[in-house]
Scaffold this motif. Structure first.
Motif, PDB file in Angstrom:
ATOM      1  N   ALA A 445      44.351  48.050  30.686  1.00 36.45           N
ATOM      2  CA  ALA A 445      45.698  47.605  31.053  1.00 36.45           C
ATOM      3  C   ALA A 445      45.719  46.208  31.661  1.00 36.45           C
ATOM      4  O   ALA A 445      46.743  45.776  32.195  1.00 36.45           O
ATOM      5  CB  ALA A 445      46.315  48.601  32.036  1.00 36.45           C
ATOM      6  N   ALA A 446      44.599  45.483  31.588  1.00 36.56           N
ATOM      7  CA  ALA A 446      44.560  44.136  32.170  1.00 36.56           C
ATOM      8  C   ALA A 446      45.575  43.232  31.478  1.00 36.56           C
ATOM      9  O   ALA A 446      45.674  43.228  30.248  1.00 36.56           O
ATOM     10  CB  ALA A 446      43.156  43.554  32.037  1.00 36.56           C
ATOM     11  N   ASP A 447      46.313  42.459  32.273  1.00 40.09           N
ATOM     12  CA  ASP A 447      47.338  41.574  31.703  1.00 40.09           C
ATOM     13  C   ASP A 447      47.069  40.110  32.009  1.00 40.09           C
ATOM     14  O   ASP A 447      47.970  39.293  32.005  1.00 40.09           O
ATOM     15  CB  ASP A 447      48.726  41.977  32.203  1.00 40.09           C
ATOM     16  CG  ASP A 447      48.837  41.873  33.722  1.00 40.09           C
ATOM     17  OD1 ASP A 447      47.815  41.564  34.387  1.00 40.09           O
ATOM     18  OD2 ASP A 447      49.953  42.103  34.244  1.00 40.09           O
ATOM     19  N   PHE A 448      45.809  39.762  32.293  1.00 40.89           N
ATOM     20  CA  PHE A 448      45.439  38.377  32.544  1.00 40.89           C
ATOM     21  C   PHE A 448      44.353  37.985  31.549  1.00 40.89           C
ATOM     22  O   PHE A 448      43.680  38.849  30.963  1.00 40.89           O
ATOM     23  CB  PHE A 448      44.977  38.192  33.989  1.00 40.89           C
ATOM     24  CG  PHE A 448      43.799  39.057  34.392  1.00 40.89           C
ATOM     25  CD1 PHE A 448      42.509  38.551  34.377  1.00 40.89           C
ATOM     26  CD2 PHE A 448      43.994  40.379  34.780  1.00 40.89           C
ATOM     27  CE1 PHE A 448      41.433  39.337  34.736  1.00 40.89           C
ATOM     28  CE2 PHE A 448      42.918  41.176  35.138  1.00 40.89           C
ATOM     29  CZ  PHE A 448      41.640  40.659  35.125  1.00 40.89           C
ATOM     30  N   PRO A 449      44.162  36.707  31.291  1.00 40.11           N
ATOM     31  CA  PRO A 449      43.291  36.270  30.188  1.00 40.11           C
ATOM     32  C   PRO A 449      41.874  36.827  30.222  1.00 40.11           C
ATOM     33  O   PRO A 449      41.373  37.313  29.188  1.00 40.11           O
ATOM     34  CB  PRO A 449      43.312  34.739  30.316  1.00 40.11           C
ATOM     35  CG  PRO A 449      44.635  34.443  30.950  1.00 40.11           C
ATOM     36  CD  PRO A 449      44.880  35.559  31.917  1.00 40.11           C
TER      37      PRO A 449
END
Length: 634
Positions: A445-449
């Motif tokens: 669910a990571a939403d960073f690059p």
């Protein structure tokens, strides 16, 4: 005009119905078979079958396993007789009786309600649905058996006792195996309890863990597979009206007297030919087969236990791709061998006596090998001849989002070409913010690059495994420290500072628990994955010590360092300020969720799968060794 003649099947059905009504055929009595009806009434088989179908449609006869077609029970009790109270126990008893008599396919909520003499909806007060009913039936049957054994008796006597009781249970209820098949066992409480007793009886053999469990599965499968033939035979009797012996005789009698046929089968001829030892035929006895199979299994287990005593390597875990006895390379290739994790993995492999190729751009040390693995050619050269490849290389931290996927693609090319296994040194970024202990089944669910890049890398590797390109596993760890750990958030901010007598700073909230990994332990976990093919296809959280808060960790550092403690923490505001001048600290902003709340990695799965390969150094000892290494560099 003459009335049309009554069809023959109607006349036959009426006569059989009269016999049932007049109790010439009582409930449970066997109804004449299709052939018998055809012979008695001198009609074709199709006409006889149609007459029996009429009786079934009227509910006068039923098809019952082990009996064929029989007269159905009379409906209703005596006049004025009160109906038995409907309870869960009664529902289960009726359902089990129905499955025993007519097969599992006959069991439905409506059919069981009919046996109980109630409306179908009444059952739903006691069981949720048909699936729940089936599970309760099976668990109830297993619970009705007594599997207790004398723990002081010899192991073989205990196993035989349990296996024979299980056989009798499945003999009486052959539908049991269909509810909980071998390859998809259900957690039925009483079935698991039986398995636990069987495992306990086998403990005296001191088998290696996997062999121990496999033997218990093999004994259970011996029972279930034999008992399943009873269920199939019941259906065949119902369909054909012939017993197994009668059917076999019809199929084979002509071949046994055909000398040309038997001439092509000399070994069968010696047994079944006119002068053979079994010329009169073969009567299959499932009870005899069960005892024979059980004896052979236990003889083999006993012999194997003697062979593996003190030599567990005689029973190795293998995969279809690495069959027992196949020649396998022992070359272990470490990519990124000059990095902290790569060095630690190389050291662990050397300590275990493995042949090692340490790949980097600089080719350091006697095991060093120079290659640029960002190119397919370089990756292929680096991995050539490898049994296992440990991917510990990574782009510069600030370039993960741009370069990690490409690097992974070339590494997969090299591993696939070498037909090697791949172990990826992974982290926890792909999960994104989580407010509970981290487990391997969490979504990405990571939403960073950087988090998205790590998620993509993990997906590439696991997909390559699923597609059969490579055999791969991933070993994941949280922030690590240890000798050589100079590029981690714990290295320069804490150990380098304390070694120089400066203020040691914990990055994040100092009172939140945080999992930290010790480099040698992390390396040992990765090597364990490399040595065990059963790890393939999964991501694993590597073993680590218990979570510590920043304050607790700094206290351990200063206990090892001696002198007056000088500690501080870097909060979010300070991180932003320091980040203006320090690019490493600046990059921590997007993962601050790991530092302002509990960040705990659950390593239960690894510990359960590889209990003999869990290496966790006590924090105090690990901190002291790390600080000593940093002091040598001051």
């Amino acid at each position: 005009m003459a009335e049309p003649a009554e069809p023959p099947y109607v006349r036959i059905a009426a006569e059989l119905s009269r016999r049932i009504t007049d109790r010439e055929l009582a409930p449970g009595d066997k109804v004449p078979s299709t052939r018998q009806v055809a012979q008695e009434f001198r009609v074709a088989l199709a006409t006889a079958a149609k007459a029996l179908d009429v009786l079934r449609a009227e509910g006068l006869v039923i098809t019952r396993p082990r009996s064929g077609t029989v007269v159905a029970p009379r409906r209703g009790g005596r006049a004025g007789e009160p109906a038995a109270e409907l309870t869960r126990e009664r529902v289960l008893a009726e359902a089990i009786a129905m499955a025993d008599a007519e097969g599992l396919e006959s069991v439905s909520m409506r059919a069981v309600a009919g046996r109980c003499g109630v409306a179908p909806m009444s059952l739903y007060r006691h069981v949720e649905d048909k699936q729940s009913l089936l599970l309760l039936m099976a668990d109830g049957v297993y619970g009705s058996a007594e599997f207790e054994v004398d723990g002081a008796a010899p192991w073989r006597s205990q196993v035989e006792s349990i296996a024979r009781r299980l056989w009798r249970l499945h003999r009486a209820h052959p539908w049991l195996g269909a509810i909980s098949p071998l390859t998809r066992p259900l957690p039925l409480r009483n079935l698991v309890a039986m398995g636990d007793k069987l495992l306990g009886a086998l403990e005296a053999l001191a088998l290696p863990p996997l062999l121990h469990f496999n033997v218990h599965v093999l004994i259970y499968s011996h029972v279930v597979s034999l008992a399943s033939t009873i269920d199939h035979e019941d259906a065949a009797v119902s369909e054909t009206g012939l017993s197994a012996d009668e059917w076999t005789d019809l199929q084979w009698i002509q071949h046994r007297v055909d000398e040309r046929f038997m001439a092509e089968l000399p070994h069968f001829a010696r047994l079944f030919g006119r002068l053979g030892a079994m010329a009169d035929g073969y009567d299959m006895d499932l009870d005899d087969l069960f005892e024979l199979g059980l004896g052979l299994i236990l003889d083999g287990v006993e012999a194997l236990a003697q062979r593996t005593a003190g030599s567990p390597e005689l029973y190795r875990e293998t995969t279809p791709e690495t069959p027992p006895g196949a020649p396998v390379s022992d070359l272990h290739v470490v990519l990124g061998a000059t990095g902290a994790i790569g060095k630690a993995v190389t050291a662990e492999l050397i300590a275990r006596g493995r042949e090692v190729r340490a790949v980097s751009r600089s080719a350091e040390g006697p095991q060093g090998f120079r290659a640029d693995i960002t190119t397919a050619e370089g990756a292929i050269a680096a991995c050539a001849g490898a049994a296992v490849v440990y991917q510990c290389a990574q782009p510069p931290y600030a370039e993960w989002a741009q370069e990690f996927v490409g690097l992974t693609d070339t590494v997969l090319t090299g591993v696939e070409k070498a037909e090697a296994r791949l172990v990826m040194a992974d982290n926890l970024y792909m999960y994104g913010p989580v407010d509970a202990p981290l487990t391997e089944d969490l979504p990405y669910a990571a939403d960073f690059p950087k988090g998205r890049a790590r998620a993509r890398v993990a997906e590439m590797i696991l997909n390559a495994h699923k597609e059969g390109r490579v055999r791969a596993s991933l070993g994941r760890a949280s922030d690590y420290f240890g000798p050589g750990g100079v590029s981690t958030v714990l290295g320069p901010q804490i150990f380098a500072a304390a070694a120089a007598g400066k203020t040691a700073r914990w990055v994040g909230e100092p009172d939140e628990p945080h999992t930290v990994a010790y480099l040698p332990d992390l390396a040992a976990g990765l090597v364990a994955l490399g040595e065990h093919p059963k790890a393939d296809g999964y991501a694993w959280h590597l073993p680590a010590g218990p979570p510590v808060t920043g304050d607790e960790f700094l206290a351990l550092v200063w206990k090892a360092a001696g002198g007056r403690p000088r500690s501080a923490s870097i909060g979010r505001g300070a991180q932003r300020l320091i980040g203006l001048f320090n690019p490493v600290v600046k990059e921590l902003g997007e993962t601050w969720y790991q530092r302002d709340r509990p960040w705990v990695a659950d390593d239960t799965a690894f510990r359960a799968a590889f209990p003999d390969h869990v290496k966790v150094t006590p924090h105090e000892e690990a901190v002291a060794a790390t600080l000593a290494w940093f002091k040598q560099r001051v």
